[in-house]
Design a protein around this motif. Structure first.
Motif, PDB file in Angstrom:
ATOM      1  N   ILE A 162      93.392  31.077  12.148  1.00  0.00           N
ATOM      2  CA  ILE A 162      93.229  31.503  10.500  1.00  0.00           C
ATOM      3  C   ILE A 162      94.588  31.589   9.855  1.00  0.00           C
ATOM      4  O   ILE A 162      93.783  30.739   9.022  1.00  0.00           O
ATOM      5  CB  ILE A 162      93.564  33.833  11.318  1.00  0.00           C
ATOM      6  CG1 ILE A 162      92.808  34.010  11.967  1.00  0.00           C
ATOM      7  CG2 ILE A 162      94.096  34.409   9.730  1.00  0.00           C
ATOM      8  CD1 ILE A 162      91.452  34.453  11.612  1.00  0.00           C
ATOM      9  N   LEU A 163      95.240  30.939  10.223  1.00  0.00           N
ATOM     10  CA  LEU A 163      95.815  30.062   9.912  1.00  0.00           C
ATOM     11  C   LEU A 163      96.350  29.172   9.340  1.00  0.00           C
ATOM     12  O   LEU A 163      96.383  28.343   7.805  1.00  0.00           O
ATOM     13  CB  LEU A 163      98.080  29.176  10.547  1.00  0.00           C
ATOM     14  CG  LEU A 163      98.978  30.390  10.873  1.00  0.00           C
ATOM     15  CD1 LEU A 163      99.470  30.385  12.303  1.00  0.00           C
ATOM     16  CD2 LEU A 163      99.492  30.795   9.896  1.00  0.00           C
ATOM     17  N   SER A 164      95.460  28.137   9.908  1.00  0.00           N
ATOM     18  CA  SER A 164      95.006  26.404   9.369  1.00  0.00           C
ATOM     19  C   SER A 164      93.477  26.851   8.309  1.00  0.00           C
ATOM     20  O   SER A 164      93.794  25.956   6.758  1.00  0.00           O
ATOM     21  CB  SER A 164      93.809  25.815  10.662  1.00  0.00           C
ATOM     22  OG  SER A 164      93.107  25.278   9.549  1.00  0.00           O
ATOM     23  N   ARG A 165      93.396  28.323   8.467  1.00  0.00           N
ATOM     24  CA  ARG A 165      92.216  28.478   7.282  1.00  0.00           C
ATOM     25  C   ARG A 165      92.838  28.595   5.967  1.00  0.00           C
ATOM     26  O   ARG A 165      92.615  28.365   4.758  1.00  0.00           O
ATOM     27  CB  ARG A 165      90.946  29.454   7.785  1.00  0.00           C
ATOM     28  CG  ARG A 165      90.225  29.820   7.105  1.00  0.00           C
ATOM     29  CD  ARG A 165      88.450  29.483   7.251  1.00  0.00           C
ATOM     30  NE  ARG A 165      87.577  29.544   6.078  1.00  0.00           N
ATOM     31  CZ  ARG A 165      87.259  29.792   4.756  1.00  0.00           C
ATOM     32  NH1 ARG A 165      87.824  27.957   4.717  1.00  0.00           N
ATOM     33  NH2 ARG A 165      86.526  29.624   4.155  1.00  0.00           N
ATOM     34  N   THR A 166      93.238  29.810   6.251  1.00  0.00           N
ATOM     35  CA  THR A 166      94.238  29.944   5.383  1.00  0.00           C
ATOM     36  C   THR A 166      95.312  28.975   3.871  1.00  0.00           C
ATOM     37  O   THR A 166      94.759  29.429   2.997  1.00  0.00           O
ATOM     38  CB  THR A 166      95.427  30.683   5.139  1.00  0.00           C
ATOM     39  OG1 THR A 166      94.619  32.532   6.658  1.00  0.00           O
ATOM     40  CG2 THR A 166      95.870  32.254   4.388  1.00  0.00           C
ATOM     41  N   GLU A 167      95.666  28.291   4.979  1.00  0.00           N
ATOM     42  CA  GLU A 167      95.907  27.036   4.018  1.00  0.00           C
ATOM     43  C   GLU A 167      94.922  26.047   4.102  1.00  0.00           C
ATOM     44  O   GLU A 167      95.467  26.389   2.217  1.00  0.00           O
ATOM     45  CB  GLU A 167      97.145  25.754   5.367  1.00  0.00           C
ATOM     46  CG  GLU A 167      98.446  27.319   5.765  1.00  0.00           C
ATOM     47  CD  GLU A 167      99.342  26.259   6.787  1.00  0.00           C
ATOM     48  OE1 GLU A 167      99.045  25.550   7.745  1.00  0.00           O
ATOM     49  OE2 GLU A 167     100.328  26.974   6.990  1.00  0.00           O
ATOM     50  N   SER A 168      93.964  26.241   4.219  1.00  0.00           N
ATOM     51  CA  SER A 168      93.648  25.258   3.925  1.00  0.00           C
ATOM     52  C   SER A 168      92.229  25.639   2.161  1.00  0.00           C
ATOM     53  O   SER A 168      92.223  25.219   1.746  1.00  0.00           O
ATOM     54  CB  SER A 168      91.938  24.685   4.590  1.00  0.00           C
ATOM     55  OG  SER A 168      91.138  26.155   4.650  1.00  0.00           O
ATOM     56  N   LEU A 169      92.636  27.026   2.101  1.00  0.00           N
ATOM     57  CA  LEU A 169      92.246  27.806   0.787  1.00  0.00           C
ATOM     58  C   LEU A 169      93.750  27.554  -0.362  1.00  0.00           C
ATOM     59  O   LEU A 169      93.201  28.184  -1.563  1.00  0.00           O
ATOM     60  CB  LEU A 169      92.128  28.743   1.210  1.00  0.00           C
ATOM     61  CG  LEU A 169      90.736  29.522   2.149  1.00  0.00           C
ATOM     62  CD1 LEU A 169      90.393  30.204   2.584  1.00  0.00           C
ATOM     63  CD2 LEU A 169      89.592  28.585   1.858  1.00  0.00           C
ATOM     64  N   GLY A 170      94.143  27.597   0.458  1.00  0.00           N
ATOM     65  CA  GLY A 170      95.839  27.006  -0.929  1.00  0.00           C
ATOM     66  C   GLY A 170      96.862  27.872  -0.791  1.00  0.00           C
ATOM     67  O   GLY A 170      97.753  28.499  -1.251  1.00  0.00           O
ATOM     68  N   PHE A 171      96.729  29.025   0.423  1.00  0.00           N
ATOM     69  CA  PHE A 171      97.706  29.874   0.554  1.00  0.00           C
ATOM     70  C   PHE A 171      99.007  28.798   1.522  1.00  0.00           C
ATOM     71  O   PHE A 171      98.836  27.954   2.094  1.00  0.00           O
ATOM     72  CB  PHE A 171      97.728  31.219   1.549  1.00  0.00           C
ATOM     73  CG  PHE A 171      96.620  31.777   0.432  1.00  0.00           C
ATOM     74  CD1 PHE A 171      97.206  32.536  -0.017  1.00  0.00           C
ATOM     75  CD2 PHE A 171      95.120  31.468   1.134  1.00  0.00           C
ATOM     76  CE1 PHE A 171      96.303  33.911  -0.752  1.00  0.00           C
ATOM     77  CE2 PHE A 171      94.064  32.125   0.138  1.00  0.00           C
ATOM     78  CZ  PHE A 171      94.679  34.012  -0.218  1.00  0.00           C
ATOM     79  N   ILE A 172     100.503  29.297   0.803  1.00  0.00           N
ATOM     80  CA  ILE A 172     100.937  28.818   2.086  1.00  0.00           C
ATOM     81  C   ILE A 172     101.662  30.007   3.146  1.00  0.00           C
ATOM     82  O   ILE A 172     102.542  31.078   1.885  1.00  0.00           O
ATOM     83  CB  ILE A 172     102.276  28.239   0.787  1.00  0.00           C
ATOM     84  CG1 ILE A 172     101.581  27.063  -0.405  1.00  0.00           C
ATOM     85  CG2 ILE A 172     103.839  27.845   1.851  1.00  0.00           C
ATOM     86  CD1 ILE A 172     102.686  26.384  -1.075  1.00  0.00           C
ATOM     87  N   VAL A 173     101.645  29.762   4.412  1.00  0.00           N
ATOM     88  CA  VAL A 173     101.941  30.485   4.846  1.00  0.00           C
ATOM     89  C   VAL A 173     103.452  30.949   5.398  1.00  0.00           C
ATOM     90  O   VAL A 173     103.873  29.895   5.787  1.00  0.00           O
ATOM     91  CB  VAL A 173     100.956  30.965   6.587  1.00  0.00           C
ATOM     92  CG1 VAL A 173     101.003  32.124   6.455  1.00  0.00           C
ATOM     93  CG2 VAL A 173      99.236  31.696   5.276  1.00  0.00           C
ATOM     94  N   SER A 174     104.166  31.461   5.280  1.00  0.00           N
ATOM     95  CA  SER A 174     105.216  32.015   6.181  1.00  0.00           C
ATOM     96  C   SER A 174     105.331  33.489   7.237  1.00  0.00           C
ATOM     97  O   SER A 174     104.264  34.152   6.555  1.00  0.00           O
ATOM     98  CB  SER A 174     106.351  32.470   5.352  1.00  0.00           C
ATOM     99  OG  SER A 174     106.634  31.474   4.107  1.00  0.00           O
ATOM    100  N   HIS A 175     106.027  33.290   8.136  1.00  0.00           N
ATOM    101  CA  HIS A 175     105.924  34.303   9.057  1.00  0.00           C
ATOM    102  C   HIS A 175     107.162  34.767   9.672  1.00  0.00           C
ATOM    103  O   HIS A 175     108.438  33.802   9.334  1.00  0.00           O
ATOM    104  CB  HIS A 175     105.198  33.237  10.543  1.00  0.00           C
ATOM    105  CG  HIS A 175     104.802  34.535  10.862  1.00  0.00           C
ATOM    106  ND1 HIS A 175     105.831  34.363  12.723  1.00  0.00           N
ATOM    107  CD2 HIS A 175     104.108  35.904  11.460  1.00  0.00           C
ATOM    108  CE1 HIS A 175     105.452  35.673  13.256  1.00  0.00           C
ATOM    109  NE2 HIS A 175     104.907  36.282  12.239  1.00  0.00           N
ATOM    110  N   GLY A 176     107.217  35.542   9.454  1.00  0.00           N
ATOM    111  CA  GLY A 176     108.479  35.979   9.807  1.00  0.00           C
ATOM    112  C   GLY A 176     108.413  37.726  11.234  1.00  0.00           C
ATOM    113  O   GLY A 176     107.319  38.273  11.052  1.00  0.00           O
ATOM    114  N   TYR A 177     109.603  38.315  10.714  1.00  0.00           N
ATOM    115  CA  TYR A 177     109.582  39.219  11.999  1.00  0.00           C
ATOM    116  C   TYR A 177     110.565  40.598  12.002  1.00  0.00           C
ATOM    117  O   TYR A 177     111.682  40.053  11.564  1.00  0.00           O
ATOM    118  CB  TYR A 177     109.510  39.019  13.532  1.00  0.00           C
ATOM    119  CG  TYR A 177     109.815  39.883  14.190  1.00  0.00           C
ATOM    120  CD1 TYR A 177     108.092  40.718  14.443  1.00  0.00           C
ATOM    121  CD2 TYR A 177     110.423  40.788  15.639  1.00  0.00           C
ATOM    122  CE1 TYR A 177     107.568  41.758  15.499  1.00  0.00           C
ATOM    123  CE2 TYR A 177     110.398  42.378  15.788  1.00  0.00           C
ATOM    124  CZ  TYR A 177     108.326  42.850  15.525  1.00  0.00           C
ATOM    125  OH  TYR A 177     108.744  43.989  16.570  1.00  0.00           O
TER     126      TYR A 177
END
Lengths: 358, 358
Positions: free
Chosen positions: A315-330
């Motif tokens: 999911i991360l890789s597909r989302t990034e390939s669409l042009g999103f820059i993903v950050s992750h927190g908690y």
């Protein structure tokens, strides 16, 4: 040098409410909120929040009392994050997905004096209130109507609701002197955890805590000034990870949205040049399974912050390939927002380049 | 809900020193400082600051006492912004351009117990100390040598200086438990104004104040995580507008430089992919009159923050055409950094586009 001692005596309490005053000064003629065909500037938002705070005071809401809201990410929900504490009261945002019984428990436990009810949650709230024992006075109800979805006011308003949200805004004094916290440790919000282990537990945050987490959340996600923020994270969820206040601090544009699916998100991203959005991993899932018509990639990169369990690598890789820059927190309701985040390491860029080179 | 009251009793004091601890955890293997051929990681910087704080304590420096430094933007100057307050002491950075008489006055007025002296300011300091009346004990002197400029230790060290900077770092305990402020209102720095109206005046800032201004200065300049920051603003000037602490908060790389001209700056920008720098308007002037060989524009945009009187329009326009993104602010020694800034308005982008179209 014992005499060299700054003192708290004359200092201003730390509070995120100051961000709104500053935004009205610095970004007064810039857009603050867009919701379908409605839009406000920071000058409007400041004025509307003062008017609403004034009306809350006129209705007898006292400092330290709790005012609740049950609404999705509409402009009223954003404004209440400022207007309620500007009346000195404590904002209690209730998850719109709870059942009537739980809503009733929260309203009683919080001793809520007034509840703002989005028209869509009207029957839920009326049921919740009907569960109050006769000896307990339920909160006064204010209806949030929504012109954008053409919901007509019905005859029951007079019976169940003392007024509408816009009615209170309209009656309020824009020159109202908002009630500053006496101490920065004074409560500003009361949130209930989802109660995964037992009954929901109340969490109180103070003005100082929300100031610090709001500023920290901007720094840690590298949010620049004047971002365009799409509200795909419910504001009732740990106060939208403090970004309602954060957006005022950076003079951003809040794109409000009542409910959404992937096409709605892509439409809003394209229409408003969205730069930032937050969401549970399920939102990434939704996005990665769909893209707007005739597009294979976003025109401009969009920063998306997700939290909780990390999304699967695919999911991360597909989302990034669409042009999103993903950050992750908690984070937790108890921490007032995200307090742990994945800091990108420069060497990961090299790995990416190597991977891309094959 | 009167019982809903967060309390300061168990809270941690706000202090920018925590940024260094966090940087060592999050960015431990990332570069913190580059100075000619010397470089450190955040793990090194954290360790070196603990060692130096330990040595200061061993030398008898007590919480609340003043430790001064006279040095340009070398790694020691950066580290002292953490190490001195980690020993509980108050950092007093002295302008290296002052004369011996003024330096002597500041040392006496601040009751400085120890002075770190860059080798280049050795004779200035010895003269300043010679101006102390016999009844007053001058501060203990520690020499900062500089391998990068091949200055040999001379025989006078034993007479005038109790040790070298690196000597103290080497002797220190890396497991030293640094002295946390008892209250966030405890002093962290003592700065003297330039005394344009009369004698220089001392300004004391506390841990809380420097925490808030450091974070605010990051947000207001939209500084992202892991910037590459070129130190063209003296750290002795209002603590480098709080960016010594700010860079630790975002895990940036500090490019230190002893002295510079335009070719040096362009060389460092190109060599280290600098993203951010600060400077007086005179720095913009310097930059706009020169560019590195064979270049008409920077390869990547560099954010430059200037403060004080706004530079003339011609300088601004020339600097921007070279590829700098200029921000402008204003502050005072008394405010601990920049507190007024020029917020860019979206409509200015339109004007720029119109101008460019002709």
């Amino acid at each position: 040098m014992e005499h060299l001692k700054p003192s708290p005596a004359n200092s201003s309490p730390l509070t995120p409410l100051g961000f709104l005053e500053r935004a009205a000064t610095v970004y007064g003629d810039c857009l603050s909120i867009i919701y379908n065909t409605t839009s406000y500037t920071w000058s409007h938002t400041h004025r509307r929040c003062l008017q609403l705070a004034s009306s809350l005071s006129s209705l007898g809401i006292k400092p330290g009392q709790v005012v609740s809201v049950l609404a999705p990410n509409i402009p009223a929900m954003y404004e209440l994050h400022f207007a309620v504490p500007m009346a000195g009261a404590i904002l209690n945002s209730i998850n719109t997905r709870l059942d009537a019984r739980t809503v009733s428990i929260l309203l009683r436990h919080s001793e809520s004096k007034l509840l703002f009810v989005d028209y869509f949650s009207k029957s839920l709230v009326l049921e919740a209130v009907s569960l109050f024992p006769g000896s307990l006075k339920p909160p006064v109800l204010v209806l949030i109507t929504d012109d954008e979805v053409s919901e007509p006011l019905n005859a029951s308003l007079a019976v169940d609701f003392i007024d509408t949200y816009e009615g209170l805004v309209g009656k309020g004094d824009p020159d109202f002197k908002w009630i500053r916290p006496k101490s920065e440790w004074d409560p500003i919000v009361l949130n209930y955890t989802s109660g995964t282990t037992s009954s929901p537990k109340g969490v109180v945050h103070c003005h100082r805590g929300c100031f610090v987490i709001a500023v920290d959340s901007l720094v840690d996600w590298s949010v620049p000034k004047q971002p365009v923020f799409l509200w795909t994270l419910p504001m009732f969820h740990a106060n939208g990870w403090s970004y309602p206040w954060g957006m005022a601090a950076v003079g951003g544009i809040n794109i409000c949205v009542r409910k959404f699916d992937a096409p709605t998100i892509y439409h809003l991203i394209r229409g408003h040049s969205v730069t930032h959005m937050c969401g549970a991993p399920v939102v990434l899932n939704m996005l990665s399974n769909s893209l707007a018509d005739n597009q294979t990639k976003l025109e401009n990169p969009v920063h998306i912050l997700t939290a909780g369990a990390p999304p699967p690598a695919s999911i991360l890789s597909r989302t990034e390939s669409l042009g999103f820059i993903v950050s992750h927190g908690y984070g937790l309701t108890e921490t007032g927002g995200i307090v742990v985040s994945c800091a990108w390491k420069p060497q990961w860029n090299l790995s990416l380049q190597q991977r891309e080179r094959g």
